[in-house]
Every structure is written in structure tokens, then in C-alpha cells.
Scaffold this motif. Structure first.
Motif, short mmCIF file in Angstrom:
data_model
loop_
_atom_site.label_atom_id
_atom_site.label_comp_id
_atom_site.label_asym_id
_atom_site.label_seq_id
_atom_site.Cartn_x
_atom_site.Cartn_y
_atom_site.Cartn_z
N ALA A 143 0.82 -1.21 0.00
CA ALA A 143 0.00 0.00 0.00
C ALA A 143 0.86 1.26 0.00
O ALA A 143 2.03 1.25 0.41
N PHE A 144 0.26 2.33 -0.49
CA PHE A 144 0.78 3.68 -0.31
C PHE A 144 -0.17 4.42 0.63
O PHE A 144 -1.38 4.17 0.60
N GLN A 145 0.37 5.31 1.43
CA GLN A 145 -0.50 6.16 2.24
C GLN A 145 0.03 7.58 2.22
O GLN A 145 1.18 7.85 1.87
N LEU A 146 -0.83 8.50 2.58
CA LEU A 146 -0.46 9.90 2.70
C LEU A 146 -1.46 10.57 3.61
O LEU A 146 -2.53 10.02 3.90
N PHE A 147 -1.10 11.75 4.12
CA PHE A 147 -2.12 12.51 4.82
C PHE A 147 -2.28 13.86 4.15
O PHE A 147 -1.34 14.48 3.68
N VAL A 148 -3.55 14.27 4.06
CA VAL A 148 -3.92 15.48 3.34
C VAL A 148 -4.74 16.36 4.28
O VAL A 148 -5.57 15.86 5.05
N LYS A 149 -4.50 17.66 4.24
CA LYS A 149 -5.26 18.57 5.08
C LYS A 149 -6.75 18.46 4.77
O LYS A 149 -7.15 18.42 3.61
N LYS A 150 -7.55 18.41 5.82
CA LYS A 150 -8.97 18.17 5.67
C LYS A 150 -9.66 19.27 4.86
O LYS A 150 -10.67 19.01 4.20
N ASN A 151 -9.11 20.48 4.90
CA ASN A 151 -9.75 21.58 4.16
C ASN A 151 -9.26 21.70 2.72
O ASN A 151 -9.68 22.59 1.99
N ASN A 152 -8.38 20.80 2.30
CA ASN A 152 -7.87 20.84 0.93
C ASN A 152 -8.75 19.93 0.06
O ASN A 152 -8.40 18.79 -0.24
N LYS A 153 -9.88 20.46 -0.34
CA LYS A 153 -10.87 19.67 -1.08
C LYS A 153 -10.33 19.19 -2.43
O LYS A 153 -10.62 18.07 -2.86
N ALA A 154 -9.54 20.05 -3.09
CA ALA A 154 -9.01 19.68 -4.41
C ALA A 154 -8.07 18.48 -4.30
O ALA A 154 -8.13 17.55 -5.11
N ALA A 155 -7.20 18.50 -3.28
CA ALA A 155 -6.27 17.38 -3.11
C ALA A 155 -7.02 16.11 -2.74
O ALA A 155 -6.69 15.02 -3.23
N CYS A 156 -8.01 16.22 -1.86
CA CYS A 156 -8.81 15.04 -1.48
C CYS A 156 -9.45 14.41 -2.71
O CYS A 156 -9.44 13.19 -2.88
N ALA A 157 -10.00 15.26 -3.58
CA ALA A 157 -10.65 14.76 -4.80
C ALA A 157 -9.62 14.10 -5.72
O ALA A 157 -9.91 13.06 -6.34
N LEU A 158 -8.43 14.69 -5.82
CA LEU A 158 -7.37 14.11 -6.65
C LEU A 158 -7.00 12.72 -6.18
O LEU A 158 -6.92 11.78 -6.97
N TYR A 159 -6.77 12.56 -4.88
CA TYR A 159 -6.35 11.27 -4.36
C TYR A 159 -7.44 10.22 -4.52
O TYR A 159 -7.16 9.05 -4.82
N LYS A 160 -8.69 10.62 -4.32
CA LYS A 160 -9.79 9.67 -4.52
C LYS A 160 -9.88 9.24 -5.98
O LYS A 160 -10.20 8.08 -6.27
N LYS A 161 -9.60 10.15 -6.89
CA LYS A 161 -9.61 9.82 -8.32
C LYS A 161 -8.59 8.74 -8.64
O LYS A 161 -8.81 7.87 -9.50
#
Length: 270
Positions: free
Chosen positions: A238-256
Motif C-alpha cells: 500500500a501507499f499512504q499519505l495525509f492530506v489537510k482536511k480543508n484541501n478539497k481539491a487534493a482530497c478529490a485528486l487522491y480519490k480519483k
């Protein structure tokens, strides 16, 4: 509070692996510098709560979620130096209420994970602008790394420890897997491994220059990086990372790409 103190051993390492997402940085350091890691247990039972200390940083186990934190808070307040605490947001929030120390900065994250079966990988025909890097690429990447720090980590240029951070970045380029995307010879997007265990990599430093955003560069460098590593070996599950909760664009990118949210954590800086 008389906490039981331990050094890393095989039994404790197994406990850390049970919470691999939380303790990946501790496990990574245990590979080459375990004598600097201290482990503290609140009672005679590991299930009743424990945490790790690496110099001025504390890493809190999720077993603390039901623990009595009053005496632990008193122990922390007596520390001569505390740089940061990391763990589940719910635990850090409860603990902070009991502390007399004031937070200087707080960052709340989603921990996201990607497994092979969830990886959304397209054809790599248009990824020739991406490549792996090393310490010889430092002159091409240092400005991008500084921009990343000033936007994501430090509050201003005035308190930016340039010499320290650039030395650390050189070490990353030399010793960690890392890659960047270049446009006309200029690095505009990057990613690197910040920690690893036997089973996974933690990604960090994901950043695209502000003048080159919304063009898919972050997606492209991540796809290239992850695919290139898994193409050669599936040793890491697996790969993991943590993303700031208010960074909606990054969250969407990682989910993509296929990442899924696994927990909510925080860093408190003092």
C-alpha cells in the motif's frame, strides 16, 4: 505519573505494526536509529494506552482513546521540551484540554490509503515529462521545495530555516524514492517518499507550482510514481499519505487515483 519506559524490541514493533498508519514514521526510524525511540506505557496492559517519543515529538497510539489522560497530561507538561504531537484527532483534542502548553500551529488531516486493487491507472503514453530524481537534481528542485514548505508547513518566509530544510531535502533526494514533472526543463510538480515499513510507503511533498495548477500535473506525477514502483515489485502492499482536511481539491485528486480515507489525525505544534 510513573510511566513504564521501554526501548524498541520485537514485541513492541509488532504493536506498532498493528497501527502502521499512525506509527509509520516511528517504524521507519526504528530501522536505522532505534536507540532514539522511547516507548511509554500507561499501565501494565498495552491495550490501556501507550505512546512513542522521539526527541521532542510524541506519537500517540489509538489505544489511548479510552484511557484516563489526566496524569499523562501532567507528565507532558513537565517535559522540558515538546515540539509536536501526532495521533488521532479525537485523542489529541481530549489531551490538549488537559495541557497547560499552548498550541502554536495545528493541522488536521485525513489519512488516505491506496492498495493495488484500487489503483486507477491509465495508459502511461503521455508521461515522458516525468522522471525519478536524485541529489544531482537539487538545483532544479530546491525552489519548488521551498515554495511547498512556505505554503504547506511554515507560516512565513521570515521563520523559514532554509539551511536546515535544504540539507534535509538533499538527504531525501539521495536516500528516498522521489520524482518530479518537468516542463521545458523546469520542475513544476513533485512527490517523494517520507517514510516506509516492510508493507507500505508514505508519500509526502506532493506539490505543484502555483503557476502550473489545474493542468493535471499532480495527478500525472503521482500516477507515474506509483505505477513505476509497483511495476517493478509488489513488495509494498500500500501507499499512504495525509492530506489537510480543508484541501478539497487534493482530497478529490487522491480519490480519483483510488485512495480511500482511513482515519482523521492531527499534528499539534508547540
Amino acid at each position: 505519573m510513573n510511566l513504564a519506559k521501554f526501548q524498541i524490541n520485537d514485541e513492541i514493533l509488532k504493536l506498532l505494526y498493528k497501527e502502521e498508519q499512525i506509527f509509520i514514521q516511528v517504524i521507519d526510524k526504528a530501522f536505522y536509529n532505534s536507540e532514539k525511540i522511547e516507548v511509554y506505557r500507561l499501565s501494565d496492559n498495552w491495550d490501556n494506552g501507550f505512546f512513542c517519543r522521539i526527541e521532542g515529538s510524541l506519537y500517540l497510539s489509538s489505544t489511548l482513546i479510552n484511557a484516563d489522560l489526566v496524569q499523562m497530561a501532567d507528565w507532558i507538561d513537565k517535559l522540558p521540551y515538546l515540539h509536536s504531537m501526532y495521533g488521532l484527532t479525537i485523542i489529541l483534542t481530549r489531551l490538549q484540554v488537559l495541557l497547560h502548553r499552548k498550541i502554536k500551529n495545528r493541522y488536521d488531516y485525513y489519512v488516505m490509503e491506496l492498495t493495488v486493487k484500487d489503483f486507477q491507472c491509465p495508459s502511461l503514453e503521455n508521461f515522458t515529462c516525468c522522471r525519478f530524481c536524485n541529489e544531482r537534481d537539487f538545483p532544479l528542485l530546491r525552489d519548488l521545495q521551498k515554495q511547498y514548505h512556505l505554503e504547506e508547513v511554515y507560516t512565513s518566509d521570515s521563520n523559514y530555516p532554509y539551511t536546515y530544510e535544504m540539507a534535509a531535502f538533499r538527504h531525501t533526494l539521495k536516500n528516498r524514492k522521489n520524482a518530479a514533472l518537468f516542463i521545458n526543463g523546469i520542475a513544476v510538480s513533485k512527490v517523494y517518499v517520507t517514510a516506509q515499513t516492510a508493507d507500505r510507503y508514505q508519500l509526502g511533498g506532493v506539490f505543484t507550482h502555483k503557476l502550473h495548477r489545474k493542468q493535471g500535473y499532480a495527478w500525472r506525477i503521482l500516477i507515474f510514481f506509483i505505477y513505476s514502483i509497483w511495476k517493478d515489485s509488489y513488495q509494498k502492499k500500500a501507499f499512504q499519505l495525509f492530506v489537510k482536511k480543508n484541501n478539497k481539491a487534493a482530497c478529490a485528486l487522491y480519490k480519483k487515483i483510488g485512495f480511500a480515507t482511513k482515519s482523521e489525525t492531527s499534528y499539534f505544534y508547540y
